[in-house]
Design a protein around this motif. Structure first.
Motif, PDB file in Angstrom:
ATOM      1  N   THR A   1       0.849  -1.184   0.000  1.00 13.00           N
ATOM      2  CA  THR A   1       0.000   0.000   0.000  1.00 13.00           C
ATOM      3  C   THR A   1       0.886   1.234   0.000  1.00 13.00           C
ATOM      4  O   THR A   1       1.740   1.387   0.869  1.00 13.00           O
ATOM      5  N   ILE A   2       0.678   2.094  -0.971  1.00 14.99           N
ATOM      6  CA  ILE A   2       1.542   3.254  -1.191  1.00 14.99           C
ATOM      7  C   ILE A   2       0.723   4.531  -1.017  1.00 14.99           C
ATOM      8  O   ILE A   2      -0.372   4.655  -1.571  1.00 14.99           O
ATOM      9  N   HIS A   3       1.275   5.464  -0.255  1.00 11.22           N
ATOM     10  CA  HIS A   3       0.592   6.739  -0.056  1.00 11.22           C
ATOM     11  C   HIS A   3       0.917   7.670  -1.226  1.00 11.22           C
ATOM     12  O   HIS A   3       1.664   8.644  -1.111  1.00 11.22           O
ATOM     13  N   ALA A   4       0.346   7.342  -2.352  1.00  9.15           N
ATOM     14  CA  ALA A   4       0.516   8.135  -3.570  1.00  9.15           C
ATOM     15  C   ALA A   4      -0.579   7.718  -4.546  1.00  9.15           C
ATOM     16  O   ALA A   4      -1.156   6.628  -4.422  1.00  9.15           O
ATOM     17  N   ARG A   5      -0.855   8.554  -5.487  1.00  2.00           N
ATOM     18  CA  ARG A   5      -1.891   8.251  -6.470  1.00  2.00           C
ATOM     19  C   ARG A   5      -1.344   7.343  -7.567  1.00  2.00           C
ATOM     20  O   ARG A   5      -0.136   7.319  -7.815  1.00  2.00           O
ATOM     21  N   PRO A   6      -2.219   6.605  -8.261  1.00  2.00           N
ATOM     22  CA  PRO A   6      -1.752   5.731  -9.345  1.00  2.00           C
ATOM     23  C   PRO A   6      -0.950   6.472 -10.406  1.00  2.00           C
ATOM     24  O   PRO A   6       0.023   5.934 -10.940  1.00  2.00           O
ATOM     25  N   THR A   7      -1.347   7.695 -10.710  1.00  2.00           N
ATOM     26  CA  THR A   7      -0.627   8.454 -11.730  1.00  2.00           C
ATOM     27  C   THR A   7       0.788   8.812 -11.286  1.00  2.00           C
ATOM     28  O   THR A   7       1.645   9.090 -12.129  1.00  2.00           O
ATOM     29  N   THR A   8       1.031   8.824  -9.980  1.00  2.02           N
ATOM     30  CA  THR A   8       2.384   9.071  -9.481  1.00  2.02           C
ATOM     31  C   THR A   8       3.232   7.813  -9.523  1.00  2.02           C
ATOM     32  O   THR A   8       4.433   7.869  -9.782  1.00  2.02           O
ATOM     33  N   ILE A   9       2.632   6.672  -9.298  1.00  2.33           N
ATOM     34  CA  ILE A   9       3.363   5.404  -9.275  1.00  2.33           C
ATOM     35  C   ILE A   9       3.635   4.897 -10.679  1.00  2.33           C
ATOM     36  O   ILE A   9       4.693   4.300 -10.949  1.00  2.33           O
ATOM     37  N   TRP A  10       2.716   5.117 -11.589  1.00  2.00           N
ATOM     38  CA  TRP A  10       2.795   4.535 -12.929  1.00  2.00           C
ATOM     39  C   TRP A  10       4.106   4.827 -13.660  1.00  2.00           C
ATOM     40  O   TRP A  10       4.707   3.907 -14.236  1.00  2.00           O
ATOM     41  N   PRO A  11       4.612   6.059 -13.696  1.00  2.00           N
ATOM     42  CA  PRO A  11       5.863   6.306 -14.433  1.00  2.00           C
ATOM     43  C   PRO A  11       7.037   5.474 -13.940  1.00  2.00           C
ATOM     44  O   PRO A  11       7.941   5.142 -14.720  1.00  2.00           O
ATOM     45  N   TRP A  12       7.052   5.130 -12.650  1.00  2.00           N
ATOM     46  CA  TRP A  12       8.137   4.295 -12.138  1.00  2.00           C
ATOM     47  C   TRP A  12       8.051   2.881 -12.707  1.00  2.00           C
ATOM     48  O   TRP A  12       9.086   2.206 -12.859  1.00  2.00           O
ATOM     49  N   LEU A  13       6.849   2.422 -13.020  1.00  2.42           N
ATOM     50  CA  LEU A  13       6.680   1.084 -13.563  1.00  2.42           C
ATOM     51  C   LEU A  13       7.070   1.008 -15.035  1.00  2.42           C
ATOM     52  O   LEU A  13       7.765   0.077 -15.454  1.00  2.42           O
ATOM     53  N   VAL A  14       6.639   1.978 -15.824  1.00  2.88           N
ATOM     54  CA  VAL A  14       6.850   1.874 -17.267  1.00  2.88           C
ATOM     55  C   VAL A  14       8.305   2.087 -17.662  1.00  2.88           C
ATOM     56  O   VAL A  14       8.693   1.728 -18.772  1.00  2.88           O
ATOM     57  N   GLN A  15       9.127   2.654 -16.773  1.00  3.81           N
ATOM     58  CA  GLN A  15      10.527   2.863 -17.151  1.00  3.81           C
ATOM     59  C   GLN A  15      11.436   1.719 -16.712  1.00  3.81           C
ATOM     60  O   GLN A  15      12.651   1.795 -16.844  1.00  3.81           O
ATOM     61  N   MET A  16      10.842   0.627 -16.215  1.00  6.97           N
ATOM     62  CA  MET A  16      11.655  -0.500 -15.771  1.00  6.97           C
ATOM     63  C   MET A  16      12.383  -1.151 -16.939  1.00  6.97           C
ATOM     64  O   MET A  16      11.967  -1.066 -18.085  1.00  6.97           O
ATOM     65  N   GLY A  17      13.466  -1.836 -16.632  1.00  9.31           N
ATOM     66  CA  GLY A  17      14.210  -2.585 -17.635  1.00  9.31           C
ATOM     67  C   GLY A  17      15.706  -2.483 -17.410  1.00  9.31           C
ATOM     68  O   GLY A  17      16.207  -1.458 -16.940  1.00  9.31           O
ATOM     69  N   THR A  18      16.408  -3.546 -17.731  1.00  7.77           N
ATOM     70  CA  THR A  18      17.862  -3.524 -17.633  1.00  7.77           C
ATOM     71  C   THR A  18      18.429  -2.509 -18.617  1.00  7.77           C
ATOM     72  O   THR A  18      18.039  -2.476 -19.780  1.00  7.77           O
ATOM     73  N   GLY A  19      19.353  -1.691 -18.150  1.00  2.00           N
ATOM     74  CA  GLY A  19      19.899  -0.645 -19.005  1.00  2.00           C
ATOM     75  C   GLY A  19      18.983   0.554 -19.126  1.00  2.00           C
ATOM     76  O   GLY A  19      19.339   1.545 -19.762  1.00  2.00           O
ATOM     77  N   ARG A  20      17.807   0.483 -18.542  1.00  2.00           N
ATOM     78  CA  ARG A  20      16.881   1.623 -18.509  1.00  2.00           C
ATOM     79  C   ARG A  20      16.869   2.155 -17.073  1.00  2.00           C
ATOM     80  O   ARG A  20      17.874   2.647 -16.604  1.00  2.00           O
ATOM     81  N   ALA A  21      15.756   2.021 -16.388  1.00  2.00           N
ATOM     82  CA  ALA A  21      15.703   2.469 -15.002  1.00  2.00           C
ATOM     83  C   ALA A  21      15.982   1.349 -14.017  1.00  2.00           C
ATOM     84  O   ALA A  21      15.958   1.568 -12.808  1.00  2.00           O
ATOM     85  N   GLY A  22      16.263   0.141 -14.519  1.00  6.22           N
ATOM     86  CA  GLY A  22      16.444  -1.000 -13.638  1.00  6.22           C
ATOM     87  C   GLY A  22      15.110  -1.529 -13.166  1.00  6.22           C
ATOM     88  O   GLY A  22      14.039  -1.110 -13.633  1.00  6.22           O
ATOM     89  N   PHE A  23      15.157  -2.456 -12.210  1.00  8.19           N
ATOM     90  CA  PHE A  23      13.936  -3.049 -11.675  1.00  8.19           C
ATOM     91  C   PHE A  23      13.749  -2.717 -10.189  1.00  8.19           C
ATOM     92  O   PHE A  23      12.901  -3.319  -9.532  1.00  8.19           O
ATOM     93  N   TYR A  24      14.548  -1.800  -9.655  1.00  7.89           N
ATOM     94  CA  TYR A  24      14.434  -1.346  -8.263  1.00  7.89           C
ATOM     95  C   TYR A  24      14.604  -2.485  -7.263  1.00  7.89           C
ATOM     96  O   TYR A  24      14.107  -2.414  -6.148  1.00  7.89           O
TER      97      TYR A  24
END
Length: 698
Positions: free
Chosen positions: A306-329
């Protein structure tokens, strides 16, 4: 499904002040939330929670409930004064509260006869705690139950005392509530036969999750109830006591109802907030988007946070995932070639579409197909691998004889206006000969996914620490090199022109650089350079945004933050940070900034600081210039030069603090790291997104 406990210090927004709990404690300094999804209608769920005993679903809860009855069996009845039902709106919300001195051995509670009396109570020396149970329909025969606990003190001294109390009783309280909610989920949650086909994102019912706010005006408070209603409330005491017992943990065994506020998260007693803890949910069979893509899965693992943030705030962190991109955290050494996952949003990684393949290995040979994408709601990735040839196939291709196929779904569901549940699910099919594969990969993925969800929550909530272990390790190494520099002043001449060969024109002593006329005869200085495999146009934007109040200096930020710089080195370009003549270069919040006195756009700028008044009056003084310049070597290569020149008065204190004995070894180490930081950023190429041919493409 049981949700992660979210401990957060926050003040509700105007839109949130619709719930009864918000009216009772609108600005509580501590808030903690637990949730669970039940396969019951709101009316049935209300009966289970309001009329039943929630402890029956938890072994720990049953044990503590038994211990609470020991004094009564020994002839010393326990009394719980001050516990009051403050508001009730069946079957939507119920709020109970208490006021007392919960840190005492025998908790002293104050009678609060009505909700109004609770809200107006302000006598110094007391803690006010309130608990709310909310039921939100998720669809036919499904309800989300939220247990929210809040606490505050009537004065600052009591608040500090209460925080110390929480350090002892908070962990036990949280454990009991989680066990209670998890037991409720096991008893009444979705069953394994839950539908998995035909699930579409529209069924997430985001609009239904917000309906409860409209019911606020219909809530009834304690002060308006009839004697008959009060008697009915007394008969249903067991359900209320279970709620408050969930807030009292180990103290409940001693009859300490007031310690219910101790369930308000020990972590909240610290100024640095911690990520919400991901949970492996017992109700993992709940259908999610993407389940239908592998109907014959051999196994699945579902976790949520459960994250204290709106979906629109979380979404950009998901779509930039990937090796050589933003990583997978997660564990970068394993899934991102050792490169740290992004701590900023990268605009260049935000264009993701169905059919793209996100790189999953450093070599780029394997990836994850983007199978489902609904912005700010659902992202489903997947892959199909031929185990004999170790090659990746399109996800929809015919399965080979030996294979593994997986989907990885991320679903965002709003809990309220400012809180979101992020659910991650891995489903795998390996065939009859590969089922052993799921057994060893499941625990590994559980650990990695747990870490990933924590890190996503920290990023979306803006709570990511400035420095991590990498920064500390690098800073310690840099400090050792600085100490070596202090001990070797005889090597100062060799350090002066780092990165420049003796026959390089840039190293010639007689060469004049922009800004040299400001300090024609410096007491000390250096000229460092580095060659970058990128054109000037890609290097200059990184150079012009340096500064303690902007992009940092791409150097050892842990050391800089130790002395109060408050820096976080930028990972992306910020167009708003440009070098302008007459602007300032801040190196430390408490040090006078350098003025940009000379600027050649796209090529160089000179920052200068001088205490002219002190110099004219004969007092101790110091002055310095700092040149940043980029020189094209050819169309694809650039030299980045950093040139520092300093002069000062002859007094001992100024020579020690601003002279080369201490400042030169420090400056040289930090400056080299800055040049290397610019090089790494300018040379970095985004990880490729490989588009898959779509069916029907020519």
């Amino acid at each position: 499904m049981p949700g992660a406990t979210r401990a957060k210090t926050m003040r509700p927004t105007t839109a949130q002040l619709a719930t009864a709990l918000d009216r009772m404690l609108p600005a509580a300094r501590m808030v903690e939330i637990d949730t669970v999804d039940l396969a019951l209608s709101p009316e049935d769920a209300w009966e289970v929670i309001r009329r039943g005993d929630l402890f029956t679903h938890s072994r720990l809860g049953r044990t503590l409930a038994t211990l609470r009855k020991v004094p009564e069996r020994l002839g010393t009845p326990m009394r719980e004064p001050g516990v009051q039902v403050l508001a009730e709106d069946s079957p939507h919300e119920m709020v109970v509260g208490a006021v007392g001195k919960v840190w005492r051995a025998r908790v002293a509670l104050v009678e609060v006869p009505s909700a109004k009396a609770f809200m107006e109570f302000d006598r110094p020396g007391f803690v006010k705690a309130a608990w709310a149970l909310r039921l939100v329909p998720l669809g036919e025969g499904a309800t989300r139950v939220t247990l929210e606990v809040r606490a505050d003190a009537t004065d600052a001294a009591t608040w500090r005392r209460f925080r110390r109390h929480l350090r002892v009783f908070g962990p036990g309280s949280r454990l009991l509530r989680r066990r209670m909610m998890a037991g409720l989920g096991r008893a009444h949650g979705p069953k394994e036969e839950a539908r998995t086909d035909g699930m579409v994102p529209g069924e997430l019912r985001a609009d239904e999750l917000r309906d409860e706010a409209a019911r606020s005006d219909e809530s009834r408070t304690a002060e308006g109830r009839t004697p008959g209603e009060l008697a009915e409330a007394g008969r249903s005491r067991r359900g209320v006591a279970a709620v408050m017992g969930a807030g009292s943990a180990a103290a409940g065994a001693a009859g300490s109802v007031g310690t219910a506020a101790g369930g308000l998260a020990r972590r909240l007693t610290r100024q640095r907030q911690r990520p919400a803890k991901p949970r492996r949910t017992p109700a993992a069979a709940r259908a999610l988007p993407g389940d239908e893509l592998i109907p014959d899965a051999d196994g699945q693992l579902t976790q949520e946070v459960t994250i204290h943030a709106r979906p629109t705030t979380i979404w950009p962190w998901l779509v930039q995932m990937g090796t050589g991109r933003a990583g997978f955290y997660s564990f970068d050494l394993l899934d991102n070639a050792g490169r740290r996952s992004a701590r900023e949003l990268h605009p260049e990684f935000q264009d993701l579409r169905v059919g793209d393949v996100i790189p999953a290995t450093p070599e780029g040979g394997a990836g994850l197909d983007v199978l489902v994408l609904h912005p700010a709601r659902v992202l489903v990735l997947g892959g199909l691998v031929d185990r004999l040839s170790n090659t990746q196939l399109p996800f929809a291709a015919t399965r080979p004889e030996r294979f593994w196929q997986a989907t990885w779904a991320f679903v965002l569901e709003p809990v309220d206006d400012d809180t979101t549940r992020l659910t991650a699910r891995l489903r795998m099919a390996c065939g009859a000969r590969g089922r052993l594969h799921t057994r060893w990969i499941s625990p590994l993925h559980h650990v990695a996914q747990n870490h990933q969800l924590r890190r996503i929550a920290a990023r979306a909530e803006g709570r990511l620490p400035r420095d991590d272990w990498r920064d500390v390790t690098a800073g310690l190494g840099a400090a050792a090199r600085m100490a070596a520099g202090v001990a070797t002043p005889f090597l100062r001449g060799r350090r002066r022109n780092w990165g420049l060969a003796d026959d390089d024109p840039a190293a010639v002593r007689d060469r004049t650089y922009p800004g040299d006329h400001l300090i024609p005869e410096p007491r000390w200085g250096f000229t460092h350079a580095i060659e970058i495999n990128a054109p000037v146009e890609r290097v200059w934007p990184w150079v012009q945004q340096v500064g303690a109040d902007r992009a940092g200096f791409y150097s050892y930020q842990w050391l800089e933050n130790l002395v109060g710089c408050g820096i976080r080195n930028a990972e992306t370009l910020h167009p708003e940070w440009t070098a302008e003549e007459g602007g300032e270069l801040l190196v430390h919040p408490k040090v006078a900034p350098l003025r940009l006195v000379t600027l050649s756009p796209g090529r160089s700028f000179v920052a200068y600081v001088d205490d002219e008044t002190a110099r004219e009056e004969g007092r101790p003084w110091a002055r310095a210039t700092w040149l940043f310049a980029v020189e094209p070597l050819n169309a694809r290569r650039t030299r980045f030069i950093s040139r520092f020149r300093a002069d000062s008065s002859e007094d001992l204190v100024t020579r020690l603090t601003f002279g080369p004995s201490l400042l030169e070894p420090i400056s040289v180490v930090m400056d080299r790291a800055m040049l290397q930081g610019v090089k790494q950023r300018a040379e970095r190429q985004p990880g490729p997104l490989v588009p898959r041919p779509r069916p029907g493409d020519g």
